[in-house]
Design an enzyme around this catalytic site. Structure first.
Site, PDB file in Angstrom:
ATOM      1  N   SER A  76      -6.771 -38.069 -20.927  1.00 48.61           N
ATOM      2  CA  SER A  76      -6.717 -37.793 -19.482  1.00 48.61           C
ATOM      3  C   SER A  76      -6.933 -36.301 -19.216  1.00 48.61           C
ATOM      4  O   SER A  76      -6.001 -35.607 -18.826  1.00 48.61           O
ATOM      5  CB  SER A  76      -5.418 -38.302 -18.874  1.00 48.61           C
ATOM      6  OG  SER A  76      -4.296 -38.018 -19.670  1.00 48.61           O
ATOM      7  N   LEU A  90      -5.029 -33.284 -26.279  1.00 47.95           N
ATOM      8  CA  LEU A  90      -6.304 -33.369 -27.008  1.00 47.95           C
ATOM      9  C   LEU A  90      -6.280 -34.526 -28.001  1.00 47.95           C
ATOM     10  O   LEU A  90      -5.201 -34.994 -28.389  1.00 47.95           O
ATOM     11  CB  LEU A  90      -6.534 -32.064 -27.778  1.00 47.95           C
ATOM     12  CG  LEU A  90      -6.761 -30.804 -26.961  1.00 47.95           C
ATOM     13  CD1 LEU A  90      -6.705 -29.584 -27.881  1.00 47.95           C
ATOM     14  CD2 LEU A  90      -8.111 -30.868 -26.248  1.00 47.95           C
ATOM     15  N   SER A  91      -7.441 -34.954 -28.406  1.00 50.47           N
ATOM     16  CA  SER A  91      -7.543 -35.949 -29.473  1.00 50.47           C
ATOM     17  C   SER A  91      -6.903 -35.349 -30.721  1.00 50.47           C
ATOM     18  O   SER A  91      -7.166 -34.192 -31.057  1.00 50.47           O
ATOM     19  CB  SER A  91      -9.020 -36.277 -29.713  1.00 50.47           C
ATOM     20  OG  SER A  91      -9.139 -37.126 -30.822  1.00 50.47           O
ATOM     21  N   GLY A  92      -6.036 -36.101 -31.357  1.00 49.91           N
ATOM     22  CA  GLY A  92      -5.372 -35.596 -32.554  1.00 49.91           C
ATOM     23  C   GLY A  92      -4.109 -34.812 -32.287  1.00 49.91           C
ATOM     24  O   GLY A  92      -3.454 -34.327 -33.213  1.00 49.91           O
ATOM     25  N   ALA A  93      -3.731 -34.698 -31.000  1.00 55.16           N
ATOM     26  CA  ALA A  93      -2.514 -33.944 -30.669  1.00 55.16           C
ATOM     27  C   ALA A  93      -1.277 -34.720 -31.089  1.00 55.16           C
ATOM     28  O   ALA A  93      -0.203 -34.146 -31.283  1.00 55.16           O
ATOM     29  CB  ALA A  93      -2.473 -33.635 -29.172  1.00 55.16           C
ATOM     30  N   GLY A  94      -1.426 -36.041 -31.184  1.00 53.93           N
ATOM     31  CA  GLY A  94      -0.280 -36.846 -31.625  1.00 53.93           C
ATOM     32  C   GLY A  94       0.218 -37.824 -30.568  1.00 53.93           C
ATOM     33  O   GLY A  94       1.320 -38.371 -30.688  1.00 53.93           O
ATOM     34  N   LYS A  95      -0.575 -38.081 -29.551  1.00 50.06           N
ATOM     35  CA  LYS A  95      -0.150 -38.961 -28.450  1.00 50.06           C
ATOM     36  C   LYS A  95       0.189 -40.362 -28.972  1.00 50.06           C
ATOM     37  O   LYS A  95       1.264 -40.891 -28.696  1.00 50.06           O
ATOM     38  CB  LYS A  95      -1.256 -39.078 -27.375  1.00 50.06           C
ATOM     39  CG  LYS A  95      -1.702 -37.763 -26.770  1.00 50.06           C
ATOM     40  CD  LYS A  95      -2.804 -37.948 -25.756  1.00 50.06           C
ATOM     41  CE  LYS A  95      -4.107 -38.524 -26.290  1.00 50.06           C
ATOM     42  NZ  LYS A  95      -4.837 -37.706 -27.281  1.00 50.06           N
ATOM     43  N   SER A  96      -0.742 -40.957 -29.711  1.00 46.33           N
ATOM     44  CA  SER A  96      -0.548 -42.340 -30.172  1.00 46.33           C
ATOM     45  C   SER A  96       0.608 -42.427 -31.159  1.00 46.33           C
ATOM     46  O   SER A  96       1.488 -43.282 -31.031  1.00 46.33           O
ATOM     47  CB  SER A  96      -1.814 -42.867 -30.855  1.00 46.33           C
ATOM     48  OG  SER A  96      -2.907 -42.712 -30.004  1.00 46.33           O
TER      49      SER A  96
HETATM   50  N1  LIG Z   1     -16.433 -38.023 -26.404  1.00 37.09           N
HETATM   51  C1  LIG Z   1     -15.153 -38.328 -26.663  1.00 37.09           C
HETATM   52  N2  LIG Z   1     -14.178 -37.502 -26.204  1.00 37.09           N
HETATM   53  C2  LIG Z   1     -12.909 -37.817 -26.450  1.00 37.09           C
HETATM   54  N3  LIG Z   1     -12.497 -38.895 -27.162  1.00 37.09           N
HETATM   55  C3  LIG Z   1     -13.450 -39.741 -27.643  1.00 37.09           C
HETATM   56  C4  LIG Z   1     -14.814 -39.481 -27.406  1.00 37.09           C
HETATM   57  N4  LIG Z   1     -15.517 -40.474 -27.983  1.00 37.09           N
HETATM   58  C5  LIG Z   1     -14.644 -41.312 -28.557  1.00 37.09           C
HETATM   59  N5  LIG Z   1     -13.385 -40.884 -28.346  1.00 37.09           N
HETATM   60  C6  LIG Z   1     -12.186 -41.622 -28.783  1.00 37.09           C
HETATM   61  O1  LIG Z   1     -11.599 -42.138 -27.589  1.00 37.09           O
HETATM   62  C7  LIG Z   1     -10.255 -41.775 -27.477  1.00 37.09           C
HETATM   63  C8  LIG Z   1      -9.964 -41.158 -26.111  1.00 37.09           C
HETATM   64  O2  LIG Z   1      -9.982 -42.124 -25.141  1.00 37.09           O
HETATM   65  P1  LIG Z   1      -9.179 -41.857 -23.781  1.00 37.09           P
HETATM   66  O3  LIG Z   1      -9.273 -43.112 -23.021  1.00 37.09           O
HETATM   67  O4  LIG Z   1      -7.826 -41.340 -24.115  1.00 37.09           O
HETATM   68  O5  LIG Z   1     -10.029 -40.694 -23.139  1.00 37.09           O
HETATM   69  S1  LIG Z   1     -10.012 -40.185 -21.625  1.00 37.09           S
HETATM   70  O6  LIG Z   1      -8.597 -40.120 -21.220  1.00 37.09           O
HETATM   71  O7  LIG Z   1     -10.754 -41.155 -20.839  1.00 37.09           O
HETATM   72  O8  LIG Z   1     -10.621 -38.874 -21.644  1.00 37.09           O
HETATM   73  C9  LIG Z   1      -9.980 -40.732 -28.525  1.00 37.09           C
HETATM   74  O9  LIG Z   1      -8.751 -41.104 -29.087  1.00 37.09           O
HETATM   75  P2  LIG Z   1      -7.553 -40.099 -29.395  1.00 37.09           P
HETATM   76  O10 LIG Z   1      -8.016 -39.381 -30.622  1.00 37.09           O
HETATM   77  O11 LIG Z   1      -6.377 -41.021 -29.687  1.00 37.09           O
HETATM   78  O12 LIG Z   1      -7.276 -39.208 -28.255  1.00 37.09           O
HETATM   79  C10 LIG Z   1     -11.138 -40.828 -29.488  1.00 37.09           C
HETATM   80  O13 LIG Z   1     -10.743 -41.612 -30.570  1.00 37.09           O
HETATM   81  N1  LIG Z   2       4.704 -33.606 -34.703  1.00 33.11           N
HETATM   82  C1  LIG Z   2       3.732 -34.535 -34.735  1.00 33.11           C
HETATM   83  N2  LIG Z   2       3.658 -35.492 -33.789  1.00 33.11           N
HETATM   84  C2  LIG Z   2       2.676 -36.409 -33.813  1.00 33.11           C
HETATM   85  N3  LIG Z   2       1.700 -36.447 -34.760  1.00 33.11           N
HETATM   86  C3  LIG Z   2       1.705 -35.502 -35.727  1.00 33.11           C
HETATM   87  C4  LIG Z   2       2.723 -34.515 -35.746  1.00 33.11           C
HETATM   88  N4  LIG Z   2       2.483 -33.689 -36.761  1.00 33.11           N
HETATM   89  C5  LIG Z   2       1.366 -34.165 -37.397  1.00 33.11           C
HETATM   90  N5  LIG Z   2       0.890 -35.257 -36.762  1.00 33.11           N
HETATM   91  C6  LIG Z   2      -0.311 -36.004 -37.171  1.00 33.11           C
HETATM   92  O1  LIG Z   2      -1.325 -35.772 -36.208  1.00 33.11           O
HETATM   93  C7  LIG Z   2      -2.162 -36.895 -36.061  1.00 33.11           C
HETATM   94  C8  LIG Z   2      -2.162 -37.309 -34.603  1.00 33.11           C
HETATM   95  O2  LIG Z   2      -3.070 -38.337 -34.387  1.00 33.11           O
HETATM   96  P1  LIG Z   2      -2.975 -39.304 -33.168  1.00 33.11           P
HETATM   97  O3  LIG Z   2      -1.575 -39.718 -32.963  1.00 33.11           O
HETATM   98  O4  LIG Z   2      -4.012 -40.326 -33.359  1.00 33.11           O
HETATM   99  O5  LIG Z   2      -3.353 -38.292 -31.999  1.00 33.11           O
HETATM  100  P2  LIG Z   2      -3.922 -38.668 -30.540  1.00 33.11           P
HETATM  101  O6  LIG Z   2      -3.455 -40.025 -30.181  1.00 33.11           O
HETATM  102  O7  LIG Z   2      -3.336 -37.604 -29.637  1.00 33.11           O
HETATM  103  O8  LIG Z   2      -5.386 -38.548 -30.686  1.00 33.11           O
HETATM  104  C9  LIG Z   2      -1.599 -37.966 -36.945  1.00 33.11           C
HETATM  105  O9  LIG Z   2      -2.310 -37.978 -38.137  1.00 33.11           O
HETATM  106  C10 LIG Z   2      -0.170 -37.496 -37.192  1.00 33.11           C
HETATM  107  O10 LIG Z   2       0.353 -37.957 -38.406  1.00 33.11           O
END
Ligand SMILES: Nc1ncnc2c1ncn2[C@@H]1O[C@H](COP(=O)(O)OS(=O)(=O)O)[C@@H](OP(=O)(O)O)[C@H]1O
Ligand SMILES: Nc1ncnc2c1ncn2[C@@H]1O[C@H](COP(=O)(O)OP(=O)(O)O)[C@@H](O)[C@H]1O
EC number: 2.7.1.25
Length: 630
Positions: free
Chosen positions: A535, A462-468
């Site tokens: 994804s 999920l977004s915010g899971a920590g992938k980046s």
């Molecule tokens: N509608 C919607 N849903 C999900 N995410 C959104 C959306 N709009 C913008 N964003 C931003 O785009 C990042 C996700 O892009 P991805 O290329 O990883 O998405 S996907 O794999 O094609 O589903 C995602 O980044 P991460 O937070 O790093 O996951 C968001 O910042």
């Molecule tokens: N164990 C952990 N691994 C990765 N990120 C973490 C962890 N615990 C907390 N975080 C925080 O969660 C957020 C993850 O954001 P981000 O890496 O942008 O997620 P994603 O790329 O999946 O959207 C960051 O603010 C990060 O500091």
């Protein structure tokens, strides 16, 4: 169901109806009365029954007429016993499947009984009840668009216009809620014969049609010839050197010379001839016709393939959403496998999840994990193979299916792709005359120089899971070790290579297809390529695996960067969840778009339970083990 009524007048229109409604609200009585009033009973039958009732000192029960009629039919082996028919001034009306019949709901759901119209019977005293609603919902679910509500037993409420008005309000409110607008609402007394064949003097306030008039006023149901061509292949026969593909055209028109597409195999061919049994070849075949066709070129196709025109193909997908009516004695289970039948195709499907349960009584949607008998649920189903079908809203016949458990029909459903992509784009190879070129530097050369294998670490979550965050930290560690490593990150790639893509299901699929191919090239170049994309679809990740596996059979590693939705929402590093909840971002994963967690990932990194350093260590350990060269 066959139209067995050989005694019907060939020139008159045959109109198929179902009679539904709550138990004891008068379905059989209405049918009995309709048979009598239209002179459809065998000579003497009515008098015979009347005499029996008189002798017993009881009033004539009209439902006996139906029973006796059916008993008579049952003895005449040449006649299909499940069908009852009568004549109106305009039409031959066939009542498909009698109420009370044990298999009634199953026949309805399987589409065997596809009716042109329905009579929904409601008791004037009792009003709208549970089965009234359930059957109403079923009519909607099965796409029976023309419904006449029949308010029966008006004699028991003194033919009260007020009571009629009350029920009209109740029933229309409910039907309106499910998108059904009744064509007529007829107050009747089946027992007294009020407003069945002739207008009743007891309801002078009622200006609408009688039942027979209503039946004649329903629209003829047009055969869907204007729709896109769909012909599921039922069988392939071999005659001499020729292959003849047989099946029924479910929608559209087909002509010799047409270029047709077979799905899901994606083969194309030109139609040579259209044949029907014992008659000259056809110049045109329409929806509803069963035909045999030959092709200009010999192709190997099997039962279950869907024929369409090239320019108007069905959806291709391994996963879809369905509105499912459940008839099984055991509840539908998440994770369980069922047999799916969709047109002529049979496949195994697994229940991925149940999104909502719909109470047919209150129309309330509520979350739940158990879909029980007679309930309706929004579910997600997945097949191992790619299936060809349509969304139910665009094509009724190829947008519905049934589920079987141990050969027993347990459910029927309508397909929707809401939140899921049509996978056709990513499955179709368009370039031709392309030849691969061999590198002179081998993969082994690169492995020897780098000291590790190349491959793809596919982070999904999920977004915010920590992938980046995790990807960048891992990259730093590996770089410091002297590894060839590079991160492809969603936000970065979307700023360049994929700048033309948004977040619709189809665009996400294309996003992941491109990234999958790029990551595979990095792996081929000897890199450890870490990708950080949500994804959300398993099918897309499986295709990315396929791309990497073309290079090396164990080059792909699916890594679930896992954190609870609540955690992600609490972290909300970019403030996107907040915007999504406020409706400012549409189709946001986890909020208003699906996320399919990997079923069998190579590694799960739980960022909820562990801090960043431990997560990095877990991934680096994994890489040390799997990318090492002996
Ligand atoms: N509608 C919607 N849903 C999900 N995410 C959104 C959306 N709009 C913008 N964003 C931003 O785009 C990042 C996700 O892009 P991805 O290329 O990883 O998405 S996907 O794999 O094609 O589903 C995602 O980044 P991460 O937070 O790093 O996951 C968001 O910042
Ligand atoms: N164990 C952990 N691994 C990765 N990120 C973490 C962890 N615990 C907390 N975080 C925080 O969660 C957020 C993850 O954001 P981000 O890496 O942008 O997620 P994603 O790329 O999946 O959207 C960051 O603010 C990060 O500091």
């Amino acid at each position: 169901m066959q139209d067995s009524s050989s005694s019907l007048d060939m020139l008159r229109e045959t109109f198929k109806i179902v009679v539904v409604g709550h138990v004891d609200h008068g379905k059989s009585t209405l049918i009995g009365r309709l048979l009598y009033d239209t002179d459809s009973l065998p000579t003497g039958k009515f008098e015979e029954l009347k005499a029996i009732c008189d002798r017993r000192g009881m009033a004539l029960e009209w439902s006996f007429v139906l029973d006796a009629f059916q008993a008579e039919r049952d003895q005449a082996v040449t006649i299909d016993t499940t069908q009852i028919w009568f004549k109106t001034p305009k039409r031959d009306v066939v009542i498909i499947d009698a109420p009370g019949h044990r298999e009634f709901l199953k026949n309805m759901v399987s589409g065997a009984a596809s009716a042109d119209a329905a009579l929904l019977v409601v008791d004037a005293e009792e009003g709208v009840r549970e089965q009234t609603r359930r059957h109403g919902y079923l009519l909607h679910l099965l796409g029976v668009k023309q419904v006449a509500v029949v308010i029966n037993k008006m004699d028991l409420v003194d033919h009260s216009e007020d009571r009629y008005g009350e029920i009209v309000r109740d029933v229309t409110a409910y039907l309106h809620g499910i998108g059904v607008e009744p064509s007529f609402i007829v107050p009747i007394s089946a027992r007294e014969g009020d407003n069945i064949a002739k207008k009743s003097t007891s309801t002078p306030w009622y200006k609408g049609p009688t039942i027979l008039e209503a039946l004649d006023r329903f629209h003829s149901v047009t055969v869907p010839s204007e729709q896109a061509l769909r012909m599921p292949v039922q069988d392939v026969y071999h005659f001499d050197q020729r292959r003849i593909l047989v099946g029924r055209i479910e929608a559209g028109v087909l002509r010799p010379g047409d270029e047709i597409l077979f799905s899901p195999s994606n083969k194309t061919a030109r139609v040579k001839s259209l044949d029907i049994w014992d008659a000259p070849p056809l110049m045109e075949a329409h929806a509803g016709q069963s035909i045999g066709l030959t092709l200009e070129e010999q192709l190997f196709v099997e039962r279950g393939e869907m024929i369409s025109h090239v320019e108007d193909p069905p959806v291709l997908s391994t996963v879809f959403r369905a509105r499912l009516f459940w008839l099984g004695h055991k509840p539908l289970e998440v994770g369980k496998r069922y047999t799916l039948k969709l047109a002529t195709k049979t496949a195994n499907v697994t229940v991925v999840g149940i999104d909502t349960l719909i109470d047919t009584d209150s129309l309330a949607h509520r979350p739940g994990t158990k879909l029980e008998r007679n309930m309706i649920g929004e579910v997600v189903l997945r097949a191992r193979e790619v299936l060809a079908f349509d969304e139910h809203v665009s094509l009724d016949k190829t947008g519905r299916f049934v589920l079987l458990e141990d050969y027993d029909l347990v459910g029927g459903g309508l397909i929707s792709m809401e939140g899921y992509p049509d996978q056709r784009q990513s499955l179709t190879v368009r370039s031709t005359n392309v030849y691969s070129v061999e590198h002179t530097i081998t993969r082994e050369n690169r492995v020897v120089r780098n000291g590790h294998k190349g491959g793809v670490l596919w982070f999904t979550g999920l977004s915010g899971a920590g992938k980046s965050t995790l990807a960048m930290e891992v990259e730093k560690h590996l770089f410091q070790k002297g590894h060839q490593v590079y991160v492809l990150d969603g936000d970065n790639v979307r700023a360049g290579l994929n700048a033309n893509l948004g977040f619709s299901p189809e665009e996400r699929t294309e996003n992941i297809r491109r990234v999958g191919e790029v990551a595979a090239l990095f792996a081929d170049a000897g890199f450890i390529c870490i990708t950080a994309f949500i994804s959300p679809y398993q099918a897309d990740r499986d295709r990315a695996r396929g791309a990497a596996n073309r290079i090396d059979s164990d080059a792909f590693h699916e890594i679930h960067v896992s954190a609870d939705l609540n955690t992600c929402e609490r972290r909300d590093p970019k403030g996107l969840y907040k915007k999504a909840r406020a409706g400012e971002i549409l189709d946001f994963t986890g909020v208003s778009a699906p996320y399919e967690a990997p079923a069998t990932p190579e590694l799960v990194v739980d960022t909820d339970a562990k801090d960043l350093a431990s997560c990095v260590e877990q991934v680096v350990d994994y890489i040390d083990r799997t990318f090492r060269v002996e």
